[in-house]
Design a protein around this motif. Structure first.
Motif, short mmCIF file in Angstrom:
data_model
loop_
_atom_site.label_atom_id
_atom_site.label_comp_id
_atom_site.label_asym_id
_atom_site.label_seq_id
_atom_site.Cartn_x
_atom_site.Cartn_y
_atom_site.Cartn_z
N ARG A 1 -6.24 0.58 -1.04
CA ARG A 1 -7.51 -0.04 -1.44
C ARG A 1 -7.94 -1.12 -0.46
N GLY B 1 -2.38 -0.54 -6.27
CA GLY B 1 -2.84 -0.58 -7.66
C GLY B 1 -1.79 -0.36 -8.72
N LYS C 1 -10.53 -6.16 1.07
CA LYS C 1 -10.88 -4.88 0.47
C LYS C 1 -11.40 -3.91 1.52
#
Length: 437
Positions: free
Chosen positions: A335, A309, A394
């Motif tokens: 993530r 991120g 994800k």
């Protein structure tokens, strides 16, 4: 009183494919300064996204310096930082930074990180784990080294990159052929990289369960690992990289992190991100392959960004601007699983390119560079690619033996490219690829 000349950030190698996110990182790190790149031609498809560009060859230090000085004469603007993006840009970034008094790694550090033999000497001198190694200039010297190191061994040019000329030699009968192939691979470049091309290194072959890279943020004597990448290689005796994934199955390997950070300190890397590569044997033994005083290529920075991120290029540029590292406290939280795989057409001449009508949602980017009438070469270095596919799953964790991204890209390449056979150019010496039928 004369006012200070306008400043800008100069990215060396910012126009290269799979490094596009450097622009976003540089804009954030610079606080609004104009972001320039250096381009070898005005026909580059990416330079229009920068605030400006300077024409020059990124691998020519004095040529780059002259181009920057000419830009100063014409526009009264000077660089606030010069950012190296790959091995062929670090010496040019150093030359400009020295002239303008900018933050940069020392000349000694840059030279040691560019020359794989000097690099190994520094690392060995610091007590860090490296393969047995030696330098050679001739086949006779290689024969002597092979007797000392033993087989199998690996030969490589000391100042090239992208797996060009890197060849495994399994026995004495292959030595001459491998030596000739290494030289042939260099000659194909036709001097384009402007590096010393007649110096070589031989080193012990390290059998590996995994090959990894580690991205380390450096600022002064602070070194912090940002991510660990699993690397995927094609068939030996070559070492062409076919894909990468982040996080690695070795992300929590504390010894790997310690060695990578110590390597940066030993080499004197004080600014920016460093790219560390190592092999890990089935017994868990770590051996350092090389350390570059620059960011990783092949979209590895993008994989780190998708996984954690944050944009690593922002950290890279910020360090060269003199800004202390601003990293999250504690361990980085993944993530999901990010990966890239490279499209490879069959050997021959590409007749047609048929783009897929739709893509699965796990593919976040695809670039097809192969086009009709291109020659698809044997996959022996990073030069022999016809595109890339980037993925993100994800919430997914890394897995030992993960190959899903490679399998998808292989199927896609067979559907995208129609290829007819072509006569070989004769520059590749025939080896029996290990694992081939």
């Amino acid at each position: 009183m004369k006012t200070q000349a306008p400043r800008y950030v100069l990215i060396l190698g910012g126009e290269f494919p799979l490094r596009e996110r450097v622009l976003a990182g540089a804009l954030r790190a610079s606080g609004g300064l104009p972001i320039y790149t250096l381009a070898g031609t005005r026909t580059s498809t990416t330079i229009k996204f920068f605030d400006g560009y300077i024409v020059g060859d990124v691998s020519d230090p004095q040529g780059v310096l002259r181009a920057v000085q000419q830009h100063e004469l014409e526009h009264d603007a000077t660089p606030a930082a010069v950012i190296p993006m790959n091995d062929f840009t670090v010496r040019s970034a150093l030359a400009v930074s020295q002239r303008y008094g900018l933050h940069h790694n020392s000349a000694e550090t840059v030279h040691n990180c560019r020359d794989k033999f000097l690099m190994k000497q520094v690392l060995a001198g610091a007590g860090l784990p490296v393969p047995r190694f030696g330098a050679f200039l001739s086949f006779e010297e290689l024969q002597r080294l092979a007797g000392e190191i033993g087989f199998p061994l690996v030969i490589k040019p000391r100042e090239l990159a992208g797996s060009v000329g890197v060849i495994k030699v399994s026995n004495p009968a292959e030595l001459r052929r491998a030596y000739e192939q290494c030289i042939a691979d260099i000659k194909v470049l036709n001097g384009a990289c402007m590096t010393t091309e007649d110096v070589f290194q031989a080193e012990e072959y390290i059998p590996a369960m995994n090959e990894v890279s580690v991205e380390i943020a450096n600022h002064g004597h602070t070194h912090r690992v940002l991510g660990v990448t699993d690397k995927y290689l094609g068939a030996e005796p070559y070492f062409v990289e076919t894909g990468h994934s982040v996080p690695s199955v070795h992300t929590g390997n504390e010894e790997l992190v310690r060695i990578a950070e110590r390597a940066c300190e030993a080499l004197g890397i004080r600014y920016g991100i460093a790219h560390f590569e190592a092999r890990i044997t089935p017994a868990g033994v770590i051996r350092i392959m090389e350390v570059g005083a620059r960011t990783g290529g092949d979209a590895i920075m993008d994989l780190v960004e998708r996984t954690y991120g944050f944009n690593p290029y922002e950290i890279h540029v910020g360090s060269y601007l003199g800004k202390p590292l601003d990293l999250p406290a504690g361990s980085l939280v993944s993530r999901g699983l990010a990966a890239v795989s490279f499209l490879k057409a069959d050997e021959g001449v590409i007749q047609s390119v048929k783009m897929p009508r739709s893509l699965p949602h796990t593919i976040v980017n695809m670039q097809v560079t192969g086009k009709p009438n291109d020659v698809s070469e044997r996959p022996i270095s990073c030069r022999s690619r016809e595109g890339s596919v980037e993925f993100f799953w994800k919430g997914r964790n890394p897995e030992q033996g993960f190959r899903e991204h490679l399998d998808i890209a292989r199927r896609m390449a067979s559907e995208i490219f129609s290829v007819r056979p072509a006569a070989r150019a004769g520059t590749t010496v025939a080896f029996e690829e290990e694992g081939s039928v």
